[in-house]
Enzyme design. Structure first.
Site, PDB file in Angstrom:
ATOM      1  N   ASN A  76      17.783  -0.236  -4.023  1.00 32.40           N
ATOM      2  CA  ASN A  76      17.152  -0.508  -3.668  1.00 32.40           C
ATOM      3  C   ASN A  76      15.500  -0.774  -2.781  1.00 32.40           C
ATOM      4  O   ASN A  76      15.344  -0.207  -3.437  1.00 32.40           O
ATOM      5  CB  ASN A  76      18.285  -2.265  -3.524  1.00 32.40           C
ATOM      6  CG  ASN A  76      16.796  -3.851  -3.682  1.00 32.40           C
ATOM      7  OD1 ASN A  76      15.962  -3.454  -3.867  1.00 32.40           O
ATOM      8  ND2 ASN A  76      17.751  -4.508  -2.322  1.00 32.40           N
ATOM      9  N   ASP A 175      13.492  -0.887  -7.082  1.00 32.86           N
ATOM     10  CA  ASP A 175      14.377  -1.004  -7.200  1.00 32.86           C
ATOM     11  C   ASP A 175      15.328  -0.735  -8.558  1.00 32.86           C
ATOM     12  O   ASP A 175      15.344  -1.306  -9.458  1.00 32.86           O
ATOM     13  CB  ASP A 175      15.076  -2.376  -7.104  1.00 32.86           C
ATOM     14  CG  ASP A 175      16.513  -2.893  -7.215  1.00 32.86           C
ATOM     15  OD1 ASP A 175      17.678  -2.726  -7.468  1.00 32.86           O
ATOM     16  OD2 ASP A 175      16.721  -4.449  -6.960  1.00 32.86           O
ATOM     17  N   HIS A 390       8.317  -0.430  -0.786  1.00 33.12           N
ATOM     18  CA  HIS A 390       9.390  -1.245  -0.214  1.00 33.12           C
ATOM     19  C   HIS A 390       9.657  -0.809   0.911  1.00 33.12           C
ATOM     20  O   HIS A 390      10.098  -1.492   2.265  1.00 33.12           O
ATOM     21  CB  HIS A 390      10.309  -1.369  -0.455  1.00 33.12           C
ATOM     22  CG  HIS A 390      10.929  -3.207  -1.123  1.00 33.12           C
ATOM     23  ND1 HIS A 390      11.842  -3.945  -1.834  1.00 33.12           N
ATOM     24  CD2 HIS A 390      10.894  -4.094   0.149  1.00 33.12           C
ATOM     25  CE1 HIS A 390      12.323  -4.905  -1.735  1.00 33.12           C
ATOM     26  NE2 HIS A 390      11.164  -5.117  -0.453  1.00 33.12           N
ATOM     27  N   GLU A 431       5.937  -5.737  -3.890  1.00 31.85           N
ATOM     28  CA  GLU A 431       6.724  -5.416  -2.993  1.00 31.85           C
ATOM     29  C   GLU A 431       6.719  -4.385  -2.210  1.00 31.85           C
ATOM     30  O   GLU A 431       6.894  -3.231  -1.963  1.00 31.85           O
ATOM     31  CB  GLU A 431       8.002  -5.260  -3.158  1.00 31.85           C
ATOM     32  CG  GLU A 431       8.926  -6.637  -3.455  1.00 31.85           C
ATOM     33  CD  GLU A 431      10.596  -6.467  -3.474  1.00 31.85           C
ATOM     34  OE1 GLU A 431      11.135  -7.385  -3.395  1.00 31.85           O
ATOM     35  OE2 GLU A 431      10.896  -5.720  -4.211  1.00 31.85           O
ATOM     36  N   GLU A 501       9.441 -13.456 -10.279  1.00 24.70           N
ATOM     37  CA  GLU A 501      10.974 -13.326 -10.866  1.00 24.70           C
ATOM     38  C   GLU A 501      11.433 -14.355 -10.162  1.00 24.70           C
ATOM     39  O   GLU A 501      11.022 -14.763  -9.283  1.00 24.70           O
ATOM     40  CB  GLU A 501      11.575 -11.832  -9.656  1.00 24.70           C
ATOM     41  CG  GLU A 501      10.318 -10.918  -9.980  1.00 24.70           C
ATOM     42  CD  GLU A 501      10.836  -9.558  -9.084  1.00 24.70           C
ATOM     43  OE1 GLU A 501      11.349  -9.503  -8.720  1.00 24.70           O
ATOM     44  OE2 GLU A 501      10.045  -8.454  -9.159  1.00 24.70           O
ATOM     45  N   TYR A 502      12.610 -15.337 -10.927  1.00 20.88           N
ATOM     46  CA  TYR A 502      13.536 -15.237 -10.245  1.00 20.88           C
ATOM     47  C   TYR A 502      14.158 -16.291 -11.340  1.00 20.88           C
ATOM     48  O   TYR A 502      14.545 -14.672 -11.990  1.00 20.88           O
ATOM     49  CB  TYR A 502      12.410 -17.139 -10.800  1.00 20.88           C
ATOM     50  CG  TYR A 502      12.618 -17.776 -12.360  1.00 20.88           C
ATOM     51  CD1 TYR A 502      11.593 -16.857 -13.456  1.00 20.88           C
ATOM     52  CD2 TYR A 502      13.486 -19.069 -12.485  1.00 20.88           C
ATOM     53  CE1 TYR A 502      11.776 -17.401 -15.039  1.00 20.88           C
ATOM     54  CE2 TYR A 502      13.484 -19.232 -13.938  1.00 20.88           C
ATOM     55  CZ  TYR A 502      12.782 -18.368 -14.657  1.00 20.88           C
ATOM     56  OH  TYR A 502      12.904 -19.012 -16.208  1.00 20.88           O
ATOM     57  N   HIS A 504      17.532 -14.843 -10.537  1.00 18.10           N
ATOM     58  CA  HIS A 504      18.692 -13.040 -10.931  1.00 18.10           C
ATOM     59  C   HIS A 504      19.727 -13.375 -11.024  1.00 18.10           C
ATOM     60  O   HIS A 504      20.283 -14.049 -11.212  1.00 18.10           O
ATOM     61  CB  HIS A 504      18.981 -12.776  -9.152  1.00 18.10           C
ATOM     62  CG  HIS A 504      19.035 -11.530  -8.651  1.00 18.10           C
ATOM     63  ND1 HIS A 504      20.222 -11.729  -9.183  1.00 18.10           N
ATOM     64  CD2 HIS A 504      18.469 -11.391  -9.149  1.00 18.10           C
ATOM     65  CE1 HIS A 504      19.979  -9.869  -8.623  1.00 18.10           C
ATOM     66  NE2 HIS A 504      18.812  -9.795  -8.357  1.00 18.10           N
ATOM     67  N   PHE A 583      24.336  -3.829  -7.220  1.00 20.46           N
ATOM     68  CA  PHE A 583      22.827  -4.856  -7.344  1.00 20.46           C
ATOM     69  C   PHE A 583      21.895  -4.181  -8.749  1.00 20.46           C
ATOM     70  O   PHE A 583      20.697  -5.417  -9.149  1.00 20.46           O
ATOM     71  CB  PHE A 583      22.872  -4.533  -5.939  1.00 20.46           C
ATOM     72  CG  PHE A 583      21.820  -5.707  -5.408  1.00 20.46           C
ATOM     73  CD1 PHE A 583      21.904  -7.241  -5.797  1.00 20.46           C
ATOM     74  CD2 PHE A 583      19.811  -5.635  -5.486  1.00 20.46           C
ATOM     75  CE1 PHE A 583      21.008  -8.341  -5.242  1.00 20.46           C
ATOM     76  CE2 PHE A 583      18.844  -6.758  -5.005  1.00 20.46           C
ATOM     77  CZ  PHE A 583      19.208  -7.665  -4.503  1.00 20.46           C
TER      78      PHE A 583
HETATM   79  C1  GAL Z   1      13.010  -8.066  -6.235  1.00 19.62           C
HETATM   80  C2  GAL Z   1      12.159  -6.943  -6.321  1.00 19.62           C
HETATM   81  C3  GAL Z   1      12.811  -6.738  -7.957  1.00 19.62           C
HETATM   82  C4  GAL Z   1      14.745  -6.878  -7.695  1.00 19.62           C
HETATM   83  C5  GAL Z   1      15.383  -7.713  -7.488  1.00 19.62           C
HETATM   84  C6  GAL Z   1      16.126  -8.143  -7.085  1.00 19.62           C
HETATM   85  O1  GAL Z   1      12.911  -8.232  -5.011  1.00 19.62           O
HETATM   86  O2  GAL Z   1      11.123  -6.734  -6.763  1.00 19.62           O
HETATM   87  O3  GAL Z   1      12.699  -4.843  -8.008  1.00 19.62           O
HETATM   88  O4  GAL Z   1      14.564  -5.762  -5.982  1.00 19.62           O
HETATM   89  O5  GAL Z   1      14.576  -7.992  -5.826  1.00 19.62           O
HETATM   90  O6  GAL Z   1      17.231  -7.843  -8.221  1.00 19.62           O
HETATM   91 MG    MG Z   2      12.113  -2.932  -4.126  1.00 15.19          MG
END
Ligand code: GAL
Ligand code: MG
Length: 976
Positions: A76, A175, A390, A431, A501-502, A504, A583
């Site tokens: 990741n 990731d 990252h 990131e 992103e939201y 997960h 993950f």
């Molecule tokens: C975020 C990121 C994604 C992925 C996700 C977790 O922080 O931007 O690439 O890592 O979290 O799955």
């Molecule tokens: Mg990342």
């Protein structure tokens, strides 16, 4: 001479690469995809061997047998090696791809260009041993001019050397799996020496069309007298806008010097483009020589639309549209990253069918075909540049050695994709902290394309009210619902808030999605977000030799499950270290594209048609922004607890977007309702009336539902019936239909959220995963048997009481448990037991048909049936699965309908029937380790913890937690 060690020089973004452009050169090109000669060297400066193997191009070597020494590797954040930017390791797999190319004789006198669709991470091009160019930026094409390098009518040897690790890897630390190789098509094309170098289209919803052309000669000056023209389908001819450079003397005309020309028109009566109404127009741009003959031609599908930010709203065609988005990588379980156009089409059609209207191309420009498809099918795109540093984010954001790469990557993305109506927002990457390099890229973008907003999560991270220039949108990731609502209400919000992103989607997840959407739809300033993410990045792995199955594995899976002899591999399964395990399995779709239950949850929350009911009238609402309801058709479905389901056609009214009207319920339908039928639900099953580009006629779009009649809580009759309850000396129920008696259950096989969010550790520390029952007392009074037992936990003993009574319709089991204060967050409170073998079919009344949990239960209530095996959802890492929420009762019988059992519940309860005990699931890392049990395992929960999204982001909300206190539940078990 090649620049020295370009893989260690961030300042070198390319060498002799042609500028990026938006002219589609695929039509008429010569495809070079196929089987190439291949060698995998241990380092870029290692000597070539005499022996060549072969490799499919496009295709990463990490997924093919020729790359067996360099398997896929998943991390990741952590870089897979310790070197600081810009350094890379000496052991650096380097793939040498070679093939012969035959240049058609009739390309004589023409310009010849090589296009390499994408290669990671450094591409070095040679022809017949001669250096031609270098390209970096792994997710965009590189083009090189081969005119004069190859000879028409002759054969040449093309060699593409791809160096896996480089300075660029540090800004491609997304990731996902690390691969090496060529991931998109390679082709050769030809143009007239006088050619369109670029065509940039702007088309507003008022019909204003502007097409800026860049014309280039093969070398030297432009020939005099050239001009451009265009044709817009359904409108007619467009002529060069000569006023564009008027005011200049003819001999200093911009167009003559730079080769700039413009077509412009005001097109009347345009049908604007939006995700709901993706109207496209064909535009052909022609470049003419002085005599009028056409030297070059460029074809585009364009859409007329506006995007702007007004106040804290992002508007499309003046409308504040909700962004129901999902994050998408280029991913495929057999190839790694390479997808066919048909696969991408099918994927986006799925996305549309489940109510999404937006895609963020996390975290790099996706395959160009994806944007063509987004234009065509109707999806808003946040187009993201290939920048994620990252692991070394802070060092790189202000490192001037990386400045060219930032600007290069952002500008090349915008130059390629600027003509797509689907692209509504640019993103500077992901990131990568926030530094001067971002502002430089943002500056370029603002000047180049003032028509679109741009966003960068890192620029708005710490202070959502800041006016920093590198983000027009506050686009946080995984912010809590409270935080975003508070910001929207704070009075300090200045920008739209759209979560990049939201929710997960790792494993059994996406809890509280409904709470999010309830807030988003009612809070001005909140406009939506992008679920993380579309895929589980599981690679199909052969168990025989541990290698990726590759394209040969096509079909070796079904319904999300890897077939016999295979498994879905995640981090570590290829011996890759360091790794981040499962993950990468965090998507709404299984690796084979099978939708997970959360997709259905999303579909219902995105429903274009909604119902409300005030006790008398049913009202239907059109929840779309641009469409009426004529593309939909509907059917009523009346279902009650104690009666058959009744259907009737429904006539959807003519409703404008945002409108509502009464929807009369056919009297015949309610007349069919049994007077004492108990709880009654009215469902509107909404389907497509005709074929859409993304769904065939009859595709279910949503199933909004209202409750017509409440469930009466009829206390279970305790009228003693004849019969005797059998228990053993310890008070465990002996019942002919059960192979394991009902005992207390406070645990579940940890979901990924439970594991990564910490709840699973807590449960283990408290011993909830290994509860041991200690009988306290067994007493009989008449027909009633009362059993008390205790379970030791780290928070003290838990006392559980069962009162067993024969009742007229079976055996009544009343249960009560008191959780001490120290048990403030448990997985569930309920009973678990096992039935005799062969009860393989379940029918239930409750939420369904798909899996549901307390914080993910938008599935409609009804009567459903399924095989017990089909209840289970094969989340990549085995975990709690298969639950159904709000179950009022169910039966289990053999598949052929023989005798079985029925269970009636006092209240709607969470029920899970499956083939595995919780411990079986918890101890397995992959599905091939699980052994299906013949006797179904049944769990009935008085309370069940929500799923939340704590593997990355907020846990479930307080109302869905299960804590200390008294729980009672009762159920009647009956033989059928
Ligand atoms: C975020 C990121 C994604 C992925 C996700 C977790 O922080 O931007 O690439 O890592 O979290 O799955
Ligand atoms: Mg990342």
């Amino acid at each position: 001479m090649l620049p020295l060690r370009p893989w260690e020089s961030p300042e070198i973004t390319s060498w002799r690469r042609l500028p990026m452009h938006a002219v589609d050169r695929r039509p008429g090109s010569i495809g070079l995809d196929g089987t190439w000669r291949f060698q995998l060297l241990p380092a870029p400066d290692a000597p070539l061997a005499d022996h060549w193997s072969t490799l499919e191009v496009p295709g990463v070597w990490t997924m093919q047998d020729a790359g067996a020494s360099d398997p896929p590797h998943y991390t990741n954040v952590t870089m897979p090696w310790p070197h600081h930017p810009p350094a890379s390791p000496a052991a650096n797999p380097t793939g040498v791809h070679e093939r012969d190319i035959d240049i058609p004789a009739d390309w004589a006198g023409r310009r010849i260009v090589l296009q390499v669709g994408a290669a990671e991470s450094v591409l070095i091009v040679e022809v017949d041993g001669q250096a031609v160019g270098i390209g970096k930026d792994s997710h965009l094409a590189s083009e090189f001019d081969l005119t004069g390098v190859v000879r028409p009518g002759e054969r040449s040897t093309l060699r593409l050397t791809v160096v896996k690790w480089s300075d660029s890897s540090h800004i491609e630390d997304q990731d996902q799996w690390w691969h090496g190789g060529i991931t998109r098509s390679v082709l050769l094309y030809t143009t007239d020496p006088l050619h369109l170098a670029d065509v940039a289209v702007r088309a507003g919803r008022d019909g204003a069309l502007r097409v800026d052309c860049q014309v280039r000669p093969a070398g030297g000056a432009l020939p005099p007298g050239w001009f451009v023209s265009g044709e817009l389908e359904g409108w007619g001819e467009l002529a060069q806008d000569t006023a564009f450079d008027a005011g200049m003397r003819a001999d200093e005309r911009v167009s003559e010097f730079l080769g700039e020309a413009r077509l412009s028109a005001t097109v009347t009566g345009v049908r604007p483009w939006s995700a709901e109404t993706p109207h496209l127009y064909r535009l052909t741009v022609r470049l003419h020589r002085a005599d009028g003959t056409v030297a070059d031609r460029s074809r585009h599908r364009i859409g007329f639309r506006d995007v702007e930010i007004r106040g804290r709203d992002l508007l499309v065609n003046g409308e504040r549209v909700f962004i129901r988005g999902v994050n998408r990588h280029d991913f495929h379980p057999l190839t790694g990253r390479t997808l066919t156009v048909e696969e991408m089409r099918a994927d986006l059609a799925t996305v549309k069918r489940f109510g999404f209207n937006a895609v963020r191309t996390s975290h790099y420009p996706n395959d160009p075909a994806l944007l063509d498809l987004a234009d065509e099918l109707g999806l808003y795109v946040v187009d993201e540049a290939d920048i994620e540093s990252h692991d070394h984010a802070h060092e790189i954001a202000d490192d001037p050695r990386y400045l060219p790469a930032f600007v290069d990557r952002v500008s090349r993305m915008a130059l390629r994709d600027g003509n797509h109506p689907s692209v509504v927002v640019w993103s500077l990457g992901n990131e990568s902290d926030y530094g001067a390099n971002h502002d430089a890229a943002a500056g370029w973008l603002r000047r180049h394309d003032p028509t679109r907003p741009l966003q960068y999560e890192g620029a708005a991270k710490t202070d959502w009210s800041s006016t920093r220039i590198a983000s027009d949108i506050v686009c946080p990731m995984y912010a809590s619902l409270d935080e975003i609502v508070a910001h929207a209400r704070s009075g300090t919000q200045t920008k739209p808030l759209i979560l990049c992103e939201y929710s997960h989607a790792m494993g059994n997840s996406n809890g509280t999605l409904a709470d999010h959407w309830a807030a988003i739809e009612t809070t001005p300033g909140l406009q939506g977000g992008f679920i993380w993410e579309l895929w589980d990045h599981g690679i199909l792995q052969r168990l025989s030799d541990g290698r990726p199955a590759g394209r040969a594995g096509a079909g070796a899976y079904a319904d999300g499950v890897a077939g016999e002899g295979h498994r879905w591999a995640y981090g570590g399964d290829f011996g890759d270290t360091p790794n981040d395990g499962a993950f990468c399995a965090d998507g709404l779709l299984f690796p084979d594209r099978t939708p997970k239950p959360a997709m259905y949850e999303h579909r219902e929350l995105a429903a274009p048609v909604r119902l409300s009911y005030d006790g008398r009238t049913v009202t239907v609402h059109n929840h779309q922004h641009f469409r009426d309801l004529s593309w939909l058709t509907a059917q009523w479905l009346l279902s009650c607890e104690d009666g058959d389901e009744v259907t009737a056609p429904a006539a959807l009214p003519d409703l404008p977007p945002g409108g509502c009207a009464e929807l009369p319920v056919p009297p015949g339908l309610t007349a069919a309702l049994p007077a004492d039928g108990g709880e009654t639900w009215l469902t509107l099953r909404v389907t497509t009336a005709g074929d859409e580009t993304w769904a065939t006629r009859g595709t279910e779009i949503c199933t909004p539902q209202i409750r017509l009649r409440e469930r009466e809580t009829v206390p279970f009759g305790t009228t003693p019936a004849r019969g005797r309850v059998e228990v053993d000396d310890d008070g465990l129920l002996l019942h002919p239909l059960l192979t394991a008696p009902p005992v207390l259950n406070l645990w579940r096989a940890p979901t990924d959220n439970d594991l990564l969010g910490g709840a699973a550790d807590l449960w283990r520390e408290l011993g909830l995963d290994t509860l041991v029952r200690k009988p306290l007392s067994v007493s009989r009074e008449g027909a009633t048997v009362s059993v008390r037992s205790a379970y030791d936990t780290g928070a003290g003993p838990v006392v559980h009481e069962q009162v067993l009574n024969p009742v007229p319709d079976g055996l009544l089991i009343e249960e009560r448990v008191v959780l001490p204060d120290g048990l403030s967050d448990v997985a569930r409170v309920g009973s678990v037991f096992e039935t005799v073998a062969g009860l393989d079919r379940i029918e239930w009344y409750g939420h369904g048909p798909w899996e549901s949990y307390p914080d993910r239960c938008s599935a409609p209530v009804g009567r459903y049936g399924a095989g017990v095996d089909a209840l289970f959802t094969p989340y990549l890492r085995p975990q709690e699965s298969g639950g159904r929420h709000g179950v009022r009762g169910f039966t289990l019988r053999p598949a052929d309908g023989g005798p079985g059992l029925a269970i009636r519940l006092d209240s709607p309860r969470q029920v899970a029937v499956g083939r595995y005990r919780d411990r079986d699931l918890a101890d397995a890392a992959h599905h091939d380790e699980l052994v299906s049990r013949p006797c179904p395992v049944v769990r009935i929960d008085a309370a069940h913890r929500g799923l939340g999204t704590a593997s990355c982001g907020p846990d479930t909300l307080p109302p869905y937690l299960v804590g200390a206190g008294t729980y009672t539940w009762s159920w009647v078990l009956r033989s059928l």
